[in-house]
Each structure stands twice: as C-alpha cells, then as structure tokens.
Design an enzyme around this catalytic site. Structure first.
Site, PDB file in Angstrom:
ATOM      1  N   GLY A  60     -20.586  -1.300  15.930  1.00 16.92           N
ATOM      2  CA  GLY A  60     -20.242  -2.493  15.369  1.00 16.92           C
ATOM      3  C   GLY A  60     -19.654  -3.633  16.326  1.00 16.92           C
ATOM      4  CB  THR A  69     -21.458   6.214  10.661  1.00 15.47           C
ATOM      5  OG1 THR A  69     -21.228   5.079   9.444  1.00 15.47           O
ATOM      6  CG2 THR A  69     -22.260   6.991  10.244  1.00 15.47           C
ATOM      7  N   GLY A  85     -19.018   1.211  21.061  1.00 15.69           N
ATOM      8  CA  GLY A  85     -19.895   2.184  21.615  1.00 15.69           C
ATOM      9  C   GLY A  85     -19.777   2.797  22.977  1.00 15.69           C
ATOM     10  CD  GLU A 112     -30.389   2.227  21.919  1.00 13.31           C
ATOM     11  OE1 GLU A 112     -30.513   1.034  21.467  1.00 13.31           O
ATOM     12  OE2 GLU A 112     -30.176   3.299  21.258  1.00 13.31           O
ATOM     13  CD  GLU A 153     -26.542   0.629  21.937  1.00 16.11           C
ATOM     14  OE1 GLU A 153     -25.511  -0.522  21.778  1.00 16.11           O
ATOM     15  OE2 GLU A 153     -26.397   0.942  23.192  1.00 16.11           O
ATOM     16  CB  CYS A 179     -24.570  -5.127  16.214  1.00 17.36           C
ATOM     17  SG  CYS A 179     -26.263  -5.223  17.257  1.00 17.36           S
ATOM     18  N   PRO A 199     -34.079   7.015   9.664  1.00 15.03           N
ATOM     19  CG  PRO A 199     -36.056   6.287   8.644  1.00 15.03           C
ATOM     20  CD  PRO A 199     -35.341   7.588   8.998  1.00 15.03           C
ATOM     21  CB  SER A 200     -31.131   2.560   7.080  1.00 13.36           C
ATOM     22  OG  SER A 200     -30.699   2.029   5.948  1.00 13.36           O
ATOM     23  CD  GLU A 201     -29.704   6.675   1.403  1.00 10.98           C
ATOM     24  OE1 GLU A 201     -29.882   7.194   0.256  1.00 10.98           O
ATOM     25  OE2 GLU A 201     -28.495   6.556   1.763  1.00 10.98           O
ATOM     26  CD1 TRP A 250     -28.275  -0.779   6.061  1.00  6.18           C
ATOM     27  CD2 TRP A 250     -28.698  -3.007   6.584  1.00  6.18           C
ATOM     28  NE1 TRP A 250     -27.223  -1.551   6.000  1.00  6.18           N
ATOM     29  CE2 TRP A 250     -27.367  -2.778   6.350  1.00  6.18           C
ATOM     30  CE3 TRP A 250     -29.279  -4.281   6.851  1.00  6.18           C
ATOM     31  CZ2 TRP A 250     -26.446  -3.815   6.288  1.00  6.18           C
ATOM     32  CZ3 TRP A 250     -28.332  -5.125   6.836  1.00  6.18           C
ATOM     33  CH2 TRP A 250     -27.062  -5.071   6.630  1.00  6.18           C
ATOM     34  CG  ASN A 251     -29.131  -4.364  11.978  1.00  4.88           C
ATOM     35  OD1 ASN A 251     -29.277  -3.290  12.254  1.00  4.88           O
ATOM     36  ND2 ASN A 251     -28.639  -5.412  12.771  1.00  4.88           N
ATOM     37  CG  LEU A 261     -18.837  21.223  24.182  1.00  2.00           C
ATOM     38  CD1 LEU A 261     -18.428  22.331  25.157  1.00  2.00           C
ATOM     39  CD2 LEU A 261     -17.916  19.861  24.813  1.00  2.00           C
TER      40      LEU A 261
HETATM   41  P1  NDP Z   1     -24.108   2.983   8.712  1.00  2.00           P
HETATM   42  O1  NDP Z   1     -23.029   3.562  10.024  1.00  2.00           O
HETATM   43  O2  NDP Z   1     -23.496   3.038   7.428  1.00  2.00           O
HETATM   44  O3  NDP Z   1     -25.509   3.592   8.848  1.00  2.00           O
HETATM   45  C1  NDP Z   1     -26.425   4.024  10.069  1.00  2.00           C
HETATM   46  C2  NDP Z   1     -26.902   5.081   9.875  1.00  2.00           C
HETATM   47  O4  NDP Z   1     -26.313   6.249   9.940  1.00  2.00           O
HETATM   48  C3  NDP Z   1     -28.017   5.136   8.647  1.00  2.00           C
HETATM   49  O5  NDP Z   1     -29.025   5.820   8.791  1.00  2.00           O
HETATM   50  C4  NDP Z   1     -26.959   5.888   7.740  1.00  2.00           C
HETATM   51  O6  NDP Z   1     -27.839   6.907   6.649  1.00  2.00           O
HETATM   52  C5  NDP Z   1     -26.357   6.994   8.738  1.00  2.00           C
HETATM   53  N1  NDP Z   1     -25.528   7.794   8.468  1.00  2.00           N
HETATM   54  C6  NDP Z   1     -24.293   7.492   7.356  1.00  2.00           C
HETATM   55  N2  NDP Z   1     -23.617   8.438   7.467  1.00  2.00           N
HETATM   56  C7  NDP Z   1     -23.740   9.620   8.257  1.00  2.00           C
HETATM   57  C8  NDP Z   1     -23.337  10.591   8.766  1.00  2.00           C
HETATM   58  N3  NDP Z   1     -22.180  11.135   8.278  1.00  2.00           N
HETATM   59  N4  NDP Z   1     -23.924  11.412   9.632  1.00  2.00           N
HETATM   60  C9  NDP Z   1     -25.239  11.055  10.021  1.00  2.00           C
HETATM   61  N5  NDP Z   1     -25.624   9.902   9.781  1.00  2.00           N
HETATM   62  C10 NDP Z   1     -25.134   9.058   8.835  1.00  2.00           C
HETATM   63  O7  NDP Z   1     -24.515   1.385   9.213  1.00  2.00           O
HETATM   64  P2  NDP Z   1     -25.353   0.376   8.438  1.00  2.00           P
HETATM   65  O8  NDP Z   1     -26.858   1.141   8.141  1.00  2.00           O
HETATM   66  O9  NDP Z   1     -24.548  -0.117   7.448  1.00  2.00           O
HETATM   67  O10 NDP Z   1     -25.681  -0.698   9.700  1.00  2.00           O
HETATM   68  C11 NDP Z   1     -24.916  -1.571  10.094  1.00  2.00           C
HETATM   69  C12 NDP Z   1     -23.919  -1.176  11.332  1.00  2.00           C
HETATM   70  O11 NDP Z   1     -24.839  -1.134  12.232  1.00  2.00           O
HETATM   71  C13 NDP Z   1     -23.120  -2.676  11.529  1.00  2.00           C
HETATM   72  O12 NDP Z   1     -21.812  -1.867  11.906  1.00  2.00           O
HETATM   73  C14 NDP Z   1     -23.817  -2.689  12.905  1.00  2.00           C
HETATM   74  O13 NDP Z   1     -22.832  -3.612  13.769  1.00  2.00           O
HETATM   75  C15 NDP Z   1     -24.250  -1.783  13.285  1.00  2.00           C
HETATM   76  N6  NDP Z   1     -25.266  -2.064  14.385  1.00  2.00           N
HETATM   77  C16 NDP Z   1     -25.084  -1.985  15.781  1.00  2.00           C
HETATM   78  C17 NDP Z   1     -26.059  -2.330  16.667  1.00  2.00           C
HETATM   79  C18 NDP Z   1     -25.623  -1.993  18.052  1.00  2.00           C
HETATM   80  O14 NDP Z   1     -26.644  -2.064  19.048  1.00  2.00           O
HETATM   81  N7  NDP Z   1     -24.705  -2.029  18.560  1.00  2.00           N
HETATM   82  C19 NDP Z   1     -27.429  -2.735  16.309  1.00  2.00           C
HETATM   83  C20 NDP Z   1     -27.519  -2.922  14.861  1.00  2.00           C
HETATM   84  C21 NDP Z   1     -26.592  -2.445  14.123  1.00  2.00           C
HETATM   85  P3  NDP Z   1     -27.998   5.850   5.126  1.00  2.00           P
HETATM   86  O15 NDP Z   1     -27.277   4.508   4.994  1.00  2.00           O
HETATM   87  O16 NDP Z   1     -29.466   5.998   5.106  1.00  2.00           O
HETATM   88  O17 NDP Z   1     -27.321   6.812   4.174  1.00  2.00           O
END
Ligand code: NDP
Length: 488
Positions: free
Chosen positions: A251, A231, A457, A461, A249, A283, A175-177, A150-151, A243
C-alpha cells in the site's frame, strides 16, 4: 538437433471444487459473472499440475526466442480482444471504460515487453581465479504463486505472469475474489496463444483460505504478492519461515507536493487526477497533498471548486471522470475514514458523502472528498484509505516538507510540482519513495522498475529487474586443470 515444439497435453488445471463465486457489478449491484470457486483442497492439485507442467514440458529449456514467440502471441491476442475484455473488466470492477481499455492494453504491453526481454536472459562469464572457467546463469524457481488485488484486474496479473513465464516458471495465480473473471480470460488467451497447459493455473477463492494455503504450500518456491500491507506482512512471515523469496507490492499514502513556484494550472490538474483517478483506488494515489503555505489558501480553494465539479457517473458513460468503488463494504470503509476525519476536526471542503439520488444511488459511489485542518499525525493523514479522499496540509520550507512527507510508514510514490529543477532534484532525492514524479503524476510503464520503500514493499516489478525477480542465480565452474586437485 532441433528443439521439439512443446507438447500441448499436460493435464488441465483443476476447475475448483467448491461452489460458485459471484462477481457483483459495483455500478448497479447486478451480477457481473459467476466462476467456480476453489477451496484450500484445490491448491494441492494446482501446484502438482504446475510442477508436472514444468517437468514434462520443455518450457524451461525451450529456446528463448520460441518462449518469446508464445509471450508475444499472448500480447497480440489480448490487444485483439481489448474491447470485449474491457467490457468484462468494466462489469467486474466498475472502472470507467477508458480505464478498462487501458488495463487491457497495459496487460498486452507487459507480454510484448517480456517477450522481448526474455531474450536478454543471458548469463555472465565471471573472471576466474584458477584453472577453471566460471559462469553465472539464471534459472527459474519452478512453481511461483502470484496473488493479486482487485484494483487493476488483468494489468496486475500480467505484470507478474508475463515475467514469471518469461523466466521459465509455472505460475499458480490467485486473483481477488472481487474481480475473478479477468484472470480466467487471461488463462484462456494464454492457451489460445500456445502456452503449454498447466504452466498457468488460476484459483479463484478467498485469500484467507486459498491464498493462505497457496503461500504455505511446500511446492511453491517463490511468492509474488500485490495487495495491502498487513496481508503482505503476514505473507512475508510465512515466506520467512519457509525461507523462500517473496516480492511484495503493497500500500501507499503518497505525498503530492505543490511548491509556490509551480505552474498552478498544471498542478491543479495533476493533483486531481493523482487522487481521484480510479476513484482513489490506486496504490500510488497522491492522497496527502502538501502545499507551500504562501499559496495554500488560494490553491486549496481552487482545488475544492474543481473537486466539486468532477463528473461522478456510470462507468459506461463517456463523460464519467470518477466511477464507483469496488463494493459497498469498501465504500463503508472509505466513509468511515471521512467520519473519523470529521471527529478528528477536519474541514470537509468537498464531497464527504455517498450520492443518494438517481442512478448513482444504486451503486457503490462516493463523492470525491477534500479534507483539511488536520495535523499530519491524524489517522486520516497516515492510513491508506484507498478511496477518493484527499487530505491537504500546508508546509513551510523544505525541511518541514520532508519531515511531514516522509512521516508515514509508507514509501511507494511521491509527486512534486515546482518551477525549479534544482529544488525538484533535492526533494526527489530526499523523499522516501520508490517512484517520484516531477511536474507530472502517475506516469508508469512496463520498462521502468516499480516498487516501494518502507512498508510499501520489497523488491521491484517491471523492467529488467522484473524478470530477475523470477529467476535464481546458478554458478557453474568448469575445470581446466593441467594437474590433479591437491589438498594443500
Ligand atoms: P488485500 O491485501 O486484502 O488482498 C490482496 C490479495 O491477497 C487478494 O487476492 C486477497 O484475497 C489475498 N489475501 C488476503 N488474505 C490473504 C492471506 N492471508 N494469504 C494469502 N492471500 C491473501 O488487498 P486488496 O485486494 O484490498 O487490495 C488493495 C490493496 O492493494 C491496497 O493496499 C493497495 O495499495 C494495494 N496495491 C498495491 C499495489 C502496488 O503495486 N504496490 C498495486 C495495487 C494495489 P481475497 O481478497 O480474494 O480474499
């Protein structure tokens, strides 16, 4: 023979069969929007439609310059609609206005960049060792699942969708909820620009249900995920079982380093924007500050003063420097970390509370917070808080610095402020991080690869590597034999 224009009439994406998903504006709790909510059962339909689009459209085999035309048009339309899209972004995510404009511009830039890069998708002729002619070409995977956090709505999505389409794939995007609206706008703009129906599908639903079903779906041939490390680990485990390749990408807990010979003013400004930009919900936030001990007390005191002076405010106020967090639940998590820090013995030098007066009391705000007095192994110094919380630690010499800075599970980014370029070079090489900024911080653009070391990660990208992430190699041999092949 002229290549036909792609037909535009593949079946449309399923809209989501479940109830509605509400988007709540974290600046004041108002309803920012309402979208159809997908359920796990919708994943089958989305993946099937995506495959149908891959098979019945000539997108995969379309001349690259024609594919580029569509991508370029998507970028142009996004740019043309930057203000309405940024307004929606502001309501969905609570980010300050300028940041919302930046997100949309960045998304437009990704499409423009991959429109150009698309035409570099050339094969290689490899030196043959016999009577044949050999070559390696890039092929799309078919259907890719993209899952985003979501960020940085629309920016994160564009970073995946643009190169994946450029490489000739269809994409099912979840996308994020928390921020469901911008991905739907992206879908609309893609169709408006002439992207054949079905090549991009958007499923707004929960990660545990829809995301997990998407990752497991046998029709998905590659996974591209941005989000939290835990996640990512769960998704990688499924990819391992299945496979299929996965790009992750994840945290960070990035070290931001200030050496005694740094330009103090520049370093103060860099450290502040490095952590408190996006209210720390980045991130690459520079969330661990390492200051050389000889200037530690003076630097940290100046930083505390400037942290207290930051303007926390409503996203549409042009003077706002720090907006709300994404939700009240997330704010509770951030506040919980600060409480944990207090219990672990931290000194709270700035912030450490949620505002309870005036307009800010209605939103999910948390004051920019500076902690110190903790050992590098404290949980607050090790775990990603993803909020406006900075922990400061002193260091003595380069060996001590490298040991502390590399002493986390993460390896996403790092920043160094120093007047010595030889020192900057030594530190940049020694730091375990996918991106290192020297005398600057959080600079980023689509042409430079981005990704993490260690738990931050897998894969890169952006840039040319970003296109290759969404292609697989195929080697082709053409026989030129003058004699029949023999067994001997
Ligand atoms: P989450 O890992 O909680 O969620 C990311 C996405 O994955 C959401 O769409 C979420 O759905 C979905 N998701 C959750 N559980 C599952 C699952 N079991 N299987 C498949 N999809 C799933 O992260 P946040 O949304 O809280 O984002 C913050 C995190 O993202 C931080 O750790 C941040 O560092 C990282 N981030 C990394 C970046 C990078 O480029 N390295 C850039 C931006 C953020 P939903 O939440 O809708 O339920």
């Amino acid at each position: 023979m002229p290549i036909p224009e792609p037909p535009r009439f593949c079946p449309p994406a399923p809209a989501g069969a479940g109830p509605f998903l509400l988007s709540i504006n974290p600046a004041d709790g108002s309803q920012a929007g309402r979208v159809a909510q997908a359920r796990a059962a919708d994943v089958d339909g989305a993946v099937a439609h995506a495959w149908q689009a891959v098979r019945c459209q000539p997108w995969r085999d379309l001349r690259l310059d024609r594919r580029a035309d569509v991508l370029y048009e998507i970028g142009r339309l996004l740019r043309a609609e930057r203000e309405p899209l940024a307004r929606l972004q502001m309501a969905d995510s609570g980010k300050p206005w300028k940041e919302c404009l930046h997100m949309v511009d960045s998304a437009a830039g990704s499409f423009r960049y991959y429109a150009a890069v698309c035409e570099t998708l050339q094969g290689e002729i490899t030196p043959a060792r016999g009577e044949y002619f050999s070559m390696a070409i890039a092929e799309p995977f078919g259907v890719i699942a993209a899952i985003t956090p979501w960020n940085s709505p629309i920016m994160n999505e564009a970073q995946k969708v643009a190169p994946a389409l450029a490489a000739g794939n269809a994409v099912v995007l979840k996308p994020s909820e928390e921020t469901p609206q911008l991905a739907l706008e992206l879908l609309r703009v893609c169709h408006q620009a002439g992207l054949p129906q079905g090549l991009l599908q958007v499923l707004n639903g929960s990660g545990e249900e829809v995301g997990a079903a998407l990752v497991r779906h046998p029709g998905v041939r590659m996974l591209s995920f941005t989000g939290g490390t835990e996640t990512g680990r769960a998704i990688a485990a499924v990819a391992g079982q299945r496979l299929i390749p996965v790009g992750l990408e994840l945290g960070g807990k990035s070290p931001h380093i200030v050496c005694a010979d740094a330009d103090r003013e520049a370093a103060l400004a860099g450290v502040l924007s490095g952590i408190f930009g996006s209210a720390g919900q980045s991130c690459v936030a520079g969330s661990r500050l390492f200051v050389e001990r000889t200037i530690y007390a003076e630097f940290v005191a100046a930083l505390a003063q400037r942290t207290r002076a930051l303007r926390v405010g409503l996203p549409d106020d042009p003077g706002t420097q720090v907006g709300p967090l994404i939700s009240w639940q997330h704010r509770d998590k951030v506040a919980g970390y600060v409480e944990l820090g207090r219990r672990e013995g931290a000194r709270v030098l700035a912030g450490g509370y949620a505002p309870e007066q005036g307009a800010l009391a209605r939103g999910a705000f948390y004051m920019p917070t500076l902690l110190d007095g903790l050992p590098a192994q404290a949980r607050v110094c090790q775990e990603e808080i993803f909020g406006p919380v900075l922990v400061a630690l002193p260091f003595d010499g380069e060996d001590d610095l490298i040991e502390q800075a590399n002493g986390t599970a993460f390896g996403l980014a790092a920043g160094i402020w120093t007047g010595s370029y030889p020192r900057a070079w030594r530190l940049a090489r020694a730091l375990e991080a996918g991106s290192v900024w020297i005398n600057t911080y959080k600079q980023s653009h689509i042409a430079t690869p981005f990704g993490g070391f260690k738990d931050s990660g897998i894969g890169r990208e952006k840039g040319l590597q970003g296109l290759r992430l969404y292609s697989q190699n195929k080697s082709i041999y053409w026989g030129l034999h003058t004699q029949p092949l023999s067994l001997g």
